[in-house]
Design a protein around this motif. Structure first.
Motif, PDB file in Angstrom:
ATOM      1  N   PRO A   1       0.819  -1.209   0.000  1.00  0.00           N
ATOM      2  CA  PRO A   1       0.000   0.000   0.000  1.00  0.00           C
ATOM      3  C   PRO A   1       0.855   1.262   0.000  1.00  0.00           C
ATOM      4  CG  PRO A   1      -0.886  -1.605   1.544  1.00  0.00           C
ATOM      5  CD  PRO A   1       0.430  -2.162   1.067  1.00  0.00           C
ATOM      6  N   LEU A   2       0.471   2.219  -0.829  1.00  0.00           N
ATOM      7  CA  LEU A   2       1.275   3.429  -0.994  1.00  0.00           C
ATOM      8  C   LEU A   2       1.510   4.141   0.326  1.00  0.00           C
ATOM      9  CD1 LEU A   2       2.705   5.300  -3.003  1.00  0.00           C
ATOM     10  CD2 LEU A   2       0.531   6.506  -3.318  1.00  0.00           C
ATOM     11  N   VAL A   3       0.530   4.126   1.206  1.00  0.00           N
ATOM     12  CA  VAL A   3       0.686   4.831   2.482  1.00  0.00           C
ATOM     13  C   VAL A   3       1.810   4.214   3.307  1.00  0.00           C
ATOM     14  CG1 VAL A   3      -1.053   3.425   3.688  1.00  0.00           C
ATOM     15  CG2 VAL A   3      -0.573   5.760   4.466  1.00  0.00           C
ATOM     16  N   GLU A   4       1.983   2.896   3.202  1.00  0.00           N
ATOM     17  CA  GLU A   4       3.027   2.216   3.981  1.00  0.00           C
ATOM     18  C   GLU A   4       4.422   2.569   3.466  1.00  0.00           C
ATOM     19  OE1 GLU A   4       4.610  -2.339   4.810  1.00  0.00           O
ATOM     20  OE2 GLU A   4       2.471  -2.015   4.424  1.00  0.00           O
ATOM     21  N   SER A   5       4.628   2.476   2.165  1.00  0.00           N
ATOM     22  CA  SER A   5       5.947   2.785   1.618  1.00  0.00           C
ATOM     23  C   SER A   5       6.247   4.280   1.725  1.00  0.00           C
ATOM     24  CB  SER A   5       6.054   2.305   0.169  1.00  0.00           C
ATOM     25  OG  SER A   5       4.909   2.618  -0.574  1.00  0.00           O
ATOM     26  N   THR A   6       5.228   5.113   1.583  1.00  0.00           N
ATOM     27  CA  THR A   6       5.425   6.557   1.721  1.00  0.00           C
ATOM     28  C   THR A   6       5.868   6.906   3.136  1.00  0.00           C
ATOM     29  OG1 THR A   6       3.784   7.065   0.018  1.00  0.00           O
ATOM     30  CG2 THR A   6       4.304   8.808   1.580  1.00  0.00           C
ATOM     31  N   GLU A   7       5.229   6.297   4.117  1.00  0.00           N
ATOM     32  CA  GLU A   7       5.593   6.590   5.516  1.00  0.00           C
ATOM     33  C   GLU A   7       7.047   6.258   5.786  1.00  0.00           C
ATOM     34  OE1 GLU A   7       6.260   5.786   9.796  1.00  0.00           O
ATOM     35  OE2 GLU A   7       6.323   4.323   8.155  1.00  0.00           O
ATOM     36  N   ARG A   8       7.517   5.150   5.214  1.00  0.00           N
ATOM     37  CA  ARG A   8       8.903   4.746   5.452  1.00  0.00           C
ATOM     38  C   ARG A   8       9.878   5.735   4.821  1.00  0.00           C
ATOM     39  NH1 ARG A   8      10.034  -1.614   4.885  1.00  0.00           N
ATOM     40  NH2 ARG A   8       7.876  -1.589   5.629  1.00  0.00           N
ATOM     41  N   LEU A   9       9.563   6.229   3.609  1.00  0.00           N
ATOM     42  CA  LEU A   9      10.442   7.212   2.972  1.00  0.00           C
ATOM     43  C   LEU A   9      10.341   8.563   3.668  1.00  0.00           C
ATOM     44  CD1 LEU A   9      12.489   7.881   0.809  1.00  0.00           C
ATOM     45  CD2 LEU A   9      10.608   8.290  -0.787  1.00  0.00           C
TER      46      LEU A   9
ATOM     47  N   ILE B   1      13.420  10.935   4.904  1.00  0.00           N
ATOM     48  CA  ILE B   1      13.555  12.342   4.512  1.00  0.00           C
ATOM     49  C   ILE B   1      13.641  13.239   5.735  1.00  0.00           C
ATOM     50  CG2 ILE B   1      12.314  14.283   3.457  1.00  0.00           C
ATOM     51  CD1 ILE B   1      11.269  12.289   1.351  1.00  0.00           C
ATOM     52  N   ARG B   2      12.777  13.020   6.693  1.00  0.00           N
ATOM     53  CA  ARG B   2      12.772  13.871   7.890  1.00  0.00           C
ATOM     54  C   ARG B   2      14.025  13.688   8.731  1.00  0.00           C
ATOM     55  NH1 ARG B   2       6.367  13.339   9.741  1.00  0.00           N
ATOM     56  NH2 ARG B   2       5.530  14.745   8.107  1.00  0.00           N
ATOM     57  N   GLU B   3      14.613  12.520   8.673  1.00  0.00           N
ATOM     58  CA  GLU B   3      15.867  12.295   9.417  1.00  0.00           C
ATOM     59  C   GLU B   3      17.056  12.931   8.710  1.00  0.00           C
ATOM     60  OE1 GLU B   3      18.742   8.632  10.939  1.00  0.00           O
ATOM     61  OE2 GLU B   3      16.860   8.175   9.907  1.00  0.00           O
TER      62      GLU B   3
ATOM     63  N   ALA C   1       5.988  11.165  -0.795  1.00  0.00           N
ATOM     64  CA  ALA C   1       6.805  11.469   0.385  1.00  0.00           C
ATOM     65  C   ALA C   1       7.298  12.910   0.362  1.00  0.00           C
ATOM     66  CB  ALA C   1       7.977  10.501   0.467  1.00  0.00           C
ATOM     67  N   TYR C   2       7.592  13.441  -0.827  1.00  0.00           N
ATOM     68  CA  TYR C   2       7.980  14.854  -0.954  1.00  0.00           C
ATOM     69  C   TYR C   2       6.904  15.756  -0.363  1.00  0.00           C
ATOM     70  CZ  TYR C   2       8.301  19.390  -3.355  1.00  0.00           C
ATOM     71  OH  TYR C   2       8.322  20.733  -3.648  1.00  0.00           O
ATOM     72  N   GLU C   3       5.658  15.487  -0.696  1.00  0.00           N
ATOM     73  CA  GLU C   3       4.550  16.283  -0.168  1.00  0.00           C
ATOM     74  C   GLU C   3       4.336  16.021   1.318  1.00  0.00           C
ATOM     75  OE1 GLU C   3       3.183  18.597  -1.785  1.00  0.00           O
ATOM     76  OE2 GLU C   3       3.589  18.144  -3.896  1.00  0.00           O
ATOM     77  N   ALA C   4       4.320  14.751   1.698  1.00  0.00           N
ATOM     78  CA  ALA C   4       3.960  14.392   3.066  1.00  0.00           C
ATOM     79  C   ALA C   4       5.011  14.800   4.084  1.00  0.00           C
ATOM     80  CB  ALA C   4       3.712  12.887   3.151  1.00  0.00           C
ATOM     81  N   ALA C   5       6.296  14.736   3.700  1.00  0.00           N
ATOM     82  CA  ALA C   5       7.367  15.035   4.659  1.00  0.00           C
ATOM     83  C   ALA C   5       7.265  16.457   5.189  1.00  0.00           C
ATOM     84  CB  ALA C   5       8.729  14.811   4.014  1.00  0.00           C
TER      85      ALA C   5
ATOM     86  N   PRO D   1       2.644  11.944  11.896  1.00  0.00           N
ATOM     87  CA  PRO D   1       3.204  12.755  12.995  1.00  0.00           C
ATOM     88  C   PRO D   1       4.246  12.022  13.829  1.00  0.00           C
ATOM     89  CG  PRO D   1       0.941  12.074  13.476  1.00  0.00           C
ATOM     90  CD  PRO D   1       1.192  11.732  12.043  1.00  0.00           C
ATOM     91  N   ASP D   2       4.258  10.689  13.758  1.00  0.00           N
ATOM     92  CA  ASP D   2       5.248   9.918  14.520  1.00  0.00           C
ATOM     93  C   ASP D   2       6.511   9.632  13.727  1.00  0.00           C
ATOM     94  OD1 ASP D   2       3.455   9.769  16.681  1.00  0.00           O
ATOM     95  OD2 ASP D   2       2.493   7.976  15.840  1.00  0.00           O
ATOM     96  N   ALA D   3       6.624  10.210  12.525  1.00  0.00           N
ATOM     97  CA  ALA D   3       7.760   9.907  11.639  1.00  0.00           C
ATOM     98  C   ALA D   3       8.823  10.999  11.659  1.00  0.00           C
ATOM     99  CB  ALA D   3       7.258   9.687  10.220  1.00  0.00           C
ATOM    100  N   GLY D   4       8.840  11.822  12.704  1.00  0.00           N
ATOM    101  CA  GLY D   4       9.865  12.857  12.814  1.00  0.00           C
ATOM    102  C   GLY D   4       9.319  14.243  12.537  1.00  0.00           C
ATOM    103  N   GLU D   5      10.174  15.233  12.773  1.00  0.00           N
ATOM    104  CA  GLU D   5       9.795  16.623  12.543  1.00  0.00           C
ATOM    105  C   GLU D   5       9.650  16.893  11.052  1.00  0.00           C
ATOM    106  OE1 GLU D   5       9.125  19.150  14.734  1.00  0.00           O
ATOM    107  OE2 GLU D   5       9.119  17.526  16.215  1.00  0.00           O
ATOM    108  N   PRO D   6       8.630  17.648  10.652  1.00  0.00           N
ATOM    109  CA  PRO D   6       8.433  17.920   9.217  1.00  0.00           C
ATOM    110  C   PRO D   6       9.656  18.567   8.577  1.00  0.00           C
ATOM    111  CG  PRO D   6       6.498  18.583  10.464  1.00  0.00           C
ATOM    112  CD  PRO D   6       7.563  18.222  11.473  1.00  0.00           C
TER     113      PRO D   6
END
Length: 288
Positions: free
Chosen positions: A108-116, A120-122, A152-156, A163-168
């Motif tokens: 699912p796109l949401v899963e792979s996007t969250e990982r990227l 990016i945020r790190e 991921a470019y948009e979401a990051a 919100p649990d994937a790091g600071e924007p």
């Protein structure tokens, strides 16, 4: 000046060495932090180098490709991260068979996007490179790489998402790699002819899909990086299961390549900053 950072997102190990490798080596040499993110392990890749078509290699292709990627990253001087998805393979046949269960293209796109987004945020890159909507060529993992990268470019940058994937973090610019240009191949083929030789690109040029010529008109940015072509080739050859060092890819003399086509080409796909096109630097306009 603060440190500049570049992230290159690729579908499989070896993609980073055939798409923008000299550009990455150039920026590393200039003090830029460069990170390659490889989405899959290349588990379903064929062995394309006859010298590596051995029983002991077939049984360990995943482990071997991990080692090859580490060698290529060291040659290019880049940092590297595996995102951990499973290669989808390149389906063949008519009709095409279904993709393997659990492969990257079916995640699912949401899963792979969250990982990227986490990556990016790190790393907090100013520039991200990836593939266009056709994947550079229509491999399901390459097309999915495009979809994940753009999502991921948009979401990051959006604090409401993951919100649990790091600071924007807002990536300033996204580029598509465009490496296989007809004009480039023709320039080399013509140089072989001028030197009384038969060039290796005749069949490619004869069978070229005219629709691919549209890529030429999409180029916005050409980075001069000829000094690093040998480094690019060494990184490619490090992927020994995928690259035959005796193949036509390496037959064009380095001097010809550096003189006739000293750049690598990109298309600016997204920008959050003002730009003036054409460009000769992926970081043009960025003040970190």
């Amino acid at each position: 000046m603060s440190e500049l950072r570049l992230m290159a997102v690729h579908a499989h190990p070896d993609d980073e060495s055939s798409k923008g490798a000299a550009t990455m080596a150039k920026y590393v040499d200039e003090g830029v932090r460069v990170k390659v993110v490889t989405l899959t392990g290349g588990e379903r890749g064929d062995i394309l180098n006859p010298a590596m078509d051995l029983p002991e290699v077939h049984g360990r292709i995943h482990e071997i490709r991990i080692d090859e990627m580490a060698k290529a990253a060291e040659i290019l001087g880049v940092e590297h991260e595996w995102l951990g998805f499973v290669d989808s393979g390149l389906p063949e046949g008519d009709p095409l068979p279904p993709l393997p269960e659990g492969c990257f293209a079916l995640v699912p796109l949401v899963e792979s996007t969250e990982r990227l987004v986490r990556s990016i945020r790190e790393f907090r890159p100013h520039v991200l490179t990836t593939y266009d909507e056709n994947g550079g060529y229509p491999h399901p993992d390459h097309i999915r790489c495009h979809e994940v990268s753009m999502a991921a470019y948009e979401a990051a940058a959006d604090y409401r998402l993951f919100p649990d994937a790091g600071e924007p973090w807002a990536v300033s610019k996204v580029y598509y790699n465009h490496g296989f240009l007809r004009k480039r191949m023709q320039a080399f083929q013509d140089e072989f002819a001028r030197n009384g030789q038969v060039g290796p690109f005749e069949k490619w040029l004869k069978d070229w899909d005219p629709e691919l010529d549209v890529i030429d008109s999409r180029i916005t940015t050409s980075v001069e990086c000829s000094k690093y072509f040998a480094q690019r080739d060494a990184a490619l050859i490090a992927h020994a299961t995928q690259i035959d060092p005796k193949s036509f890819f390496f037959t064009t003399p380095m001097e010809w390549q550096q003189r006739l086509w000293p750049t690598e080409e990109y298309e600016l796909a997204r920008s959050r900053i003002p730009v003036t096109l054409p460009e000769d630097d992926l970081f043009a306009g960025i003040d970190p």
